[in-house]
Design a protein around this motif. Structure first.
Motif: not given
Lengths: 193, 268
Positions: A30-32, A120-121, A125-126, A1-2
């Motif tokens: 925010y789930a991750p 998003l990843e 990650g950043l 999802m974008a």
């Protein structure tokens, strides 16, 4: 999802208006992080998934109580997640597990997700990398105080007992650690990146 | 109050969320007297709020998302059904208007004219009753506005203090805030996540001093499970140890008899 152009605050307003798509977007963002926090605190993927589920359910039901003047939406959401994890930790401590749970460790490695949005990843990650580096740069004894306090929910007295140092030393380590973290994260306003 | 080095050290653990209730109360009292300390706390809080990102992000399994979305879909449907139930039934006039627009035959128009005459007569007779009902409604609305003004004054008062209240194990999704001014005998209780009760039951608020609960009001909730209600005690709110909400028979009870769904310590 974008990733959506809408801010978290705009999305939470939509959630308060009972818009499930807005909640889905917050979930994607925010789930991750909630999942990572849950696994870090509880060491158990199943328990962490319960935390994810309950966190976003509470966001859905309590979005009307969010007040922007008291902090960002992400802080509010992650505070809900941490409080739920702390409740679970305390329950686990009062009801010791009979089975050793080493399964969670396997999930500390990031799981590949072919459906995940790259932008998003990268953003998540950043932010992780930045905070992780700031923590890693702390002297080990200072980092330990932060980890025991924030992720393991130990009181300052419990930290002193566990590490065998005087209470005053625990205070000093916490103060120095948080000051250094603040300096390291200064200007790292990833909300706007 | 001057700078207290011991409490300054506790500010870090306050931000980390690992102080005891007693320690937290001491820090909060200190913060109300020390604007500089409050500013320091805010800076520490901003740092602490970054800590969740230290954990390696992990994707939850797809079933978590699916289960959550199903739960939300069910909730949306329940809310819609509840809203539809509470929607007033289509009025006689609406049905009549619809009937008129659909009337194509002269016979139907004639029948409609007769109906109109009949309804006008009945309507005139019932007007007097409606006036009396409206007068009663007007009085109730004026009372409600006065109560709402009190609530707004309390919430917007810069002196007000907030206590976060949570649902018990019986209603873990319930929660909200108690907003009060130190020294005052009334407060505003803002709650959500409580289920509407069946007929014959109400929620009753209790202010608890020691182990003695005193009734502080009754309320019901709408389909959203939300309510804003004035709580009235017989002494300043900070003189009570806790606030609770139980389910009681309509009219309330002398002492809590039903399920306790909200319970929170009062510490300003």
């Amino acid at each position: 999802m974008a990733i959506s152009d809408e801010t978290d605050e705009q999305l939470i307003q939509k959630v308060a208006g009972a818009d499930p798509q807005a909640l889905e977007q917050l979930f994607d963002r925010y789930a991750p992080t909630v999942m990572g926090l849950g696994v870090n605190m509880l060491g158990d993927r199943q328990a962490a998934e319960d935390i994810v589920q309950e966190t976003f359910w509470r966001v859905w039901r309590k979005s009307g109580t969010y007040r922007p003047q008291r902090g960002s939406c992400s802080s509010w959401l992650l505070r809900i997640a941490r409080n739920l994890a702390i409740d679970r930790l305390r329950k686990n401590r009062s009801q010791p597990q009979t089975m050793a749970d080493d399964a969670g460790q396997a999930f500390l490695e990031k799981q590949p997700d072919p459906g995940a949005d790259v932008q998003l990843e990268v953003w998540t990650g950043l932010r992780h990398e930045r905070v992780q580096q700031a923590l890693a740069a702390l002297p080990p004894e200072q980092r330990q105080v932060i980890e025991l306090s924030y992720f393991n929910d130990l009181t300052r007295q419990e930290i002193a007992a566990q590490t065998g140092v005087p209470l005053g030393t625990v205070h000093t380590r916490a103060r120095l650690a948080l000051n250094k973290l603040r300096q390291a994260l200064k200007g790292a306003d990833l909300e706007n990146e | 109050m001057s700078r207290d080095e011991q409490l300054e050290e506790l500010i870090h653990f306050y931000a980390l969320g690992t102080l005891s209730q007693e320690e937290r109360a001491r820090v909060e009292a200190y913060l109300t007297e020390q604007p500089e300390a409050r500013a320091r706390l805010e800076a520490v809080m901003r740092t602490v709020e970054e800590l969740p990102y230290a954990a390696t992000p992990l994707e939850p399994s797809e079933r978590v998302r699916a289960r959550l979305l199903k739960r939300i879909k069910d909730d949306v449907r329940a809310q819609r059904e509840s809203a539809a139930d509470s929607h007033p039934a289509e009025s006689f006039w609406d049905r009549l208007r619809a009937g008129l627009s659909g009337a194509r035959a002269t016979g139907a128009l004639a029948l409609t004219a007769v109906l109109l005459a009949l309804v006008s007569t009945v309507w005139a007779v019932s007007l007097r009753g409606q006036v009396l009902e409206l007068q009663a409604e007007n009085t109730a609305l004026r009372r409600e506005i006065l109560a709402q003004n009190e609530v707004i004054a309390q919430i917007t008062d810069p002196q007000s203090r907030t206590v976060v209240v949570s649902g018990t194990d019986l209603q873990p999704l319930a929660g909200g805030q108690l907003i009060a001014n130190p020294g005052e005998q009334q407060a505003v209780l803002v709650l959500n996540g409580l289920p509407p009760l069946p007929a014959g039951l109400v929620y009753q608020i209790w202010l608890i001093r020691g182990d003695q609960p005193a009734s502080a009001g009754l309320f019901t909730v709408d389909a959203d499970g939300a309510v804003v209600v004035l709580v009235r005690g017989d002494a300043p709110l900070e003189s009570f140890n806790a606030v609770g909400v139980s389910v009681e028979p309509a009219g309330g009870s002398e002492l809590p008899t039903g399920d306790i769904v909200i319970l929170a310590e009062i510490s300003f």
